[in-house]
Write an enzyme that holds these catalytic residues in place. Structure first.
Site, PDB file in Angstrom:
ATOM      1  N   HIS A  48       0.815  -1.212   0.000  1.00 40.80           N
ATOM      2  CA  HIS A  48       0.000   0.000   0.000  1.00 40.80           C
ATOM      3  C   HIS A  48       0.854   1.271   0.000  1.00 40.80           C
ATOM      4  O   HIS A  48       0.336   2.378   0.128  1.00 40.80           O
ATOM      5  CB  HIS A  48      -0.908  -0.036   1.242  1.00 40.80           C
ATOM      6  CG  HIS A  48      -2.067   0.881   1.195  1.00 40.80           C
ATOM      7  ND1 HIS A  48      -2.330   1.815   2.170  1.00 40.80           N
ATOM      8  CD2 HIS A  48      -3.065   1.022   0.286  1.00 40.80           C
ATOM      9  CE1 HIS A  48      -3.431   2.478   1.880  1.00 40.80           C
ATOM     10  NE2 HIS A  48      -3.897   2.019   0.737  1.00 40.80           N
ATOM     11  N   LYS A  66      -4.449  10.405   5.819  1.00 43.43           N
ATOM     12  CA  LYS A  66      -4.175   9.327   6.776  1.00 43.43           C
ATOM     13  C   LYS A  66      -3.129   9.805   7.767  1.00 43.43           C
ATOM     14  O   LYS A  66      -1.936   9.846   7.435  1.00 43.43           O
ATOM     15  CB  LYS A  66      -3.659   8.103   6.046  1.00 43.43           C
ATOM     16  CG  LYS A  66      -4.503   7.672   4.847  1.00 43.43           C
ATOM     17  CD  LYS A  66      -3.687   6.771   3.914  1.00 43.43           C
ATOM     18  CE  LYS A  66      -4.422   6.481   2.627  1.00 43.43           C
ATOM     19  NZ  LYS A  66      -5.654   5.756   2.817  1.00 43.43           N
ATOM     20  N   HIS A 122      -9.353  11.245   2.213  1.00 41.79           N
ATOM     21  CA  HIS A 122      -8.447  10.101   2.108  1.00 41.79           C
ATOM     22  C   HIS A 122      -7.165  10.320   2.908  1.00 41.79           C
ATOM     23  O   HIS A 122      -6.261   9.492   2.887  1.00 41.79           O
ATOM     24  CB  HIS A 122      -8.118   9.855   0.626  1.00 41.79           C
ATOM     25  CG  HIS A 122      -7.529   8.522   0.335  1.00 41.79           C
ATOM     26  ND1 HIS A 122      -6.229   8.365  -0.110  1.00 41.79           N
ATOM     27  CD2 HIS A 122      -8.045   7.269   0.396  1.00 41.79           C
ATOM     28  CE1 HIS A 122      -5.976   7.092  -0.314  1.00 41.79           C
ATOM     29  NE2 HIS A 122      -7.061   6.392  -0.009  1.00 41.79           N
ATOM     30  N   ASP A 176      -0.900  17.772  20.016  1.00 45.38           N
ATOM     31  CA  ASP A 176      -0.396  18.841  20.889  1.00 45.38           C
ATOM     32  C   ASP A 176       0.444  19.901  20.185  1.00 45.38           C
ATOM     33  O   ASP A 176       1.230  20.606  20.833  1.00 45.38           O
ATOM     34  CB  ASP A 176       0.425  18.242  22.040  1.00 45.38           C
ATOM     35  CG  ASP A 176      -0.442  17.507  23.056  1.00 45.38           C
ATOM     36  OD1 ASP A 176      -1.683  17.611  22.955  1.00 45.38           O
ATOM     37  OD2 ASP A 176       0.115  16.834  23.940  1.00 45.38           O
ATOM     38  N   ASP A 223      16.726  11.210  -7.658  1.00 42.00           N
ATOM     39  CA  ASP A 223      18.152  11.547  -7.535  1.00 42.00           C
ATOM     40  C   ASP A 223      18.653  11.529  -6.103  1.00 42.00           C
ATOM     41  O   ASP A 223      19.691  12.122  -5.796  1.00 42.00           O
ATOM     42  CB  ASP A 223      18.436  12.922  -8.145  1.00 42.00           C
ATOM     43  CG  ASP A 223      18.341  12.919  -9.671  1.00 42.00           C
ATOM     44  OD1 ASP A 223      18.293  11.824 -10.255  1.00 42.00           O
ATOM     45  OD2 ASP A 223      18.313  14.007 -10.263  1.00 42.00           O
ATOM     46  N   LYS A 244       3.245   4.426  -1.116  1.00 40.55           N
ATOM     47  CA  LYS A 244       3.365   5.372  -2.235  1.00 40.55           C
ATOM     48  C   LYS A 244       4.642   6.173  -2.006  1.00 40.55           C
ATOM     49  O   LYS A 244       4.668   7.060  -1.149  1.00 40.55           O
ATOM     50  CB  LYS A 244       2.167   6.317  -2.324  1.00 40.55           C
ATOM     51  CG  LYS A 244       0.823   5.616  -2.553  1.00 40.55           C
ATOM     52  CD  LYS A 244       0.074   5.446  -1.269  1.00 40.55           C
ATOM     53  CE  LYS A 244      -1.288   4.808  -1.499  1.00 40.55           C
ATOM     54  NZ  LYS A 244      -1.934   4.430  -0.236  1.00 40.55           N
TER      55      LYS A 244
END
Length: 494
Positions: free
Chosen positions: A233, A414, A412, A419, A240, A235
């Site tokens: 899952h 996540k 979407h 604090d 470079d 991404k």
């Protein structure tokens, strides 16, 4: 012809009869495997046993489809560079233990135990020279990614769960093809199930253009997916060795608001420049090596020191987890952050299906006077998961937490900010699947500047939300209640 068909039909009937005659035997064998040979949480064990005995045929099918336990198989190795990694980790651990660790902001000293936990459990090196940019809009994120790729001179390493051959992807494919012609190495790693809408000819075209392609957990016979769990899952894009991207956006037109079903897509993605880029690159290389059976660790130039164009001062640990991890690293970060909160906890997640420990920690925080706010979408992309999420939201309301549904499209994002000091964002949802079944990556950021920016974004999102009060939740229809209870029953498997 009819004789052949009749023979096939009779053969299928005999196979079906064999399965039905031995159904109890198969259930007993699977039950023994689940109870005695797979170290699962008790509620997951009971869910599987209920399925096997009350819906036996469906139960066996689902177990074969999603029930395999890949935990602790140690799929990934870093033996070529592990000495360097462990040396850095040992030095940082020693500094913390000797109480010589000095973060930029003295208030961050309270999180040294979180830093130490990530060093010891997740091999997450602490880096304090990072510059971070936050993207919440898909168009902004992909524009920044495109511009960064345009500047690539040596290599572009790309990893996404979902890639679709649509209006968003096609300009990137053209750019990557041009970069290959310029002598830039391009590697593209995708998850077989997440990117299942791509055709074989699409991957073939990319390979013919000189782009190296890797497939994580390939389907059988090109299309059949028998492994729903244990998906990659993550991404990650590394360019470079200087710039990296990590977060929630995949590559598809829905992620830039071009899918009417979802409308505007609200996500969170990070662009990082600094030493944390190397940690993300190591994660990419581990996944690439596993998928392609190559070994990029023998290529020294991927690990050389780069003089960063922008020197930052934000501290980051890249924490990864998956079914082969000894510990549920990202889940444990969330748990520590929740337990250390004194003022507020802001959570955004499309799927909220926490385990009992996380759920209790959030409720205890709310009952202790911490301002706990949880934001979820107002619409489902996976109905079962959504209604299970809604049922857990109801449990939080009774403890005094504030819960919201995001109404301006699909949420979407996540992550969590606590604090105004520390934040954790990346690819992992606040659910059991992300905690222990899928391969995930999050950035834990020890930075007042980033935490305050994420707090501002959260508070701005509240302008587009509906607060779910106990009164409103209590007025939900009987149909919704049934959906919640049915979905929650299977939540350990979702």
């Amino acid at each position: 012809m009819w004789t052949v068909l009749e023979g096939i039909w009779n053969g299928l009937i005999q196979i079906a009869g064999f399965w039905m005659d031995h159904l109890i035997f198969f259930n007993i064998i699977l039950s023994i495997v689940i109870v005695f040979f797979e170290r699962r949480e008790p509620r997951t064990v009971w869910t599987w046993l209920l399925l096997l005995y009350f819906i036996p045929i469906l139960g066996i099918f689902l177990y074969l489809l999603i029930g395999h336990d890949f935990h602790k198989q140690h799929m990934f190795r870093t033996k070529e560079i592990e000495d360097a990694i462990y040396s850095a980790i040992s030095k940082q651990e020693e500094i913390i233990i000797r109480d010589e660790f000095e973060p930029k902001d003295p208030r961050l000293r309270k999180y040294l135990d979180v830093v130490l936990m990530n060093l010891e459990a997740a091999d997450a090196v602490y880096t304090a020279d990072n510059d971070i940019e936050i993207y919440t809009d898909g168009k902004d994120k992909f524009r920044a990614l495109y511009e960064a790729m345009e500047k690539a001179q040596e290599y572009i390493h790309i990893q996404y769960y979902i890639i679709r051959n649509d209006e968003l992807w096609q300009p990137f494919e053209k750019l990557l093809t041009e970069k290959v012609k310029q002598g830039v190495e391009v590697r593209l790693l995708y998850d077989s199930m997440g990117s299942r809408t791509m055709k074989g000819r699409d991957w073939k075209r990319l390979k013919e253009a000189g782009i190296q392609v890797g497939e994580f957990f390939p389907a059988l016979f090109g299309r059949l997916q028998f492994r729903i769990n244990y998906r990659n899952h993550r991404k990650i894009v590394v360019i470079d060795g200087k710039t990296a991207f990590v977060g929630g956006f995949n590559i598809g037109k829905e992620y830039v608001g071009m899918e009417p079903k979802f409308g505007y897509w609200r996500d969170t993605h990070l662009q990082i420049r600094g030493s944390a880029v190397l940690s993300l690159h190591i994660r990419f290389i581990l996944d690439w090596n596993y998928a392609t059976k190559q070994n990029l660790f023998i290529t020294d130039r991927y690990f050389k020191e780069y003089k960063q164009e922008r020197q930052g001062e934000e501290a980051v640990q890249i924490v990864t987890s998956g079914p082969d991890s000894k510990w549920q690293n990202i889940r444990n970060v969330y748990l520590k952050m929740i337990s250390k909160a004194r003022k507020y906890i802001y959570i955004q997640t499309p799927y909220f299906i926490p385990d009992e420990t996380i759920m209790n920690a959030i409720r205890i925080a709310a009952m202790s006077g911490v301002d706990v706010r949880v934001m979820i979408p107002c619409k489902p992309d996976h109905p079962f998961v959504y209604w299970a999420t809604y049922s857990y939201i109801g449990d939080l309301l009774a403890a005094g937490a504030k819960c919201y549904t995001y109404d301006n499209g699909f949420l979407h994002a996540k992550g969590m900010v606590v604090d105004g000091l520390v934040s954790c964002y990346g690819t992992a949802n606040m659910d059991i699947r992300s905690f222990c079944l899928n391969f995930e990556v999050n950035a834990v950021i020890y930075s007042v500047e980033t935490a305050e920016r994420l707090e501002e974004l959260f508070l701005d999102d509240l302008k587009h939300c509906t607060r779910v009060t106990q009164y409103l939740y209590g007025k939900r229809s009987y149909l919704i209640r049934i959906k919640e209870q049915f979905s929650r029953l299977f939540s350990p498997l979702l």
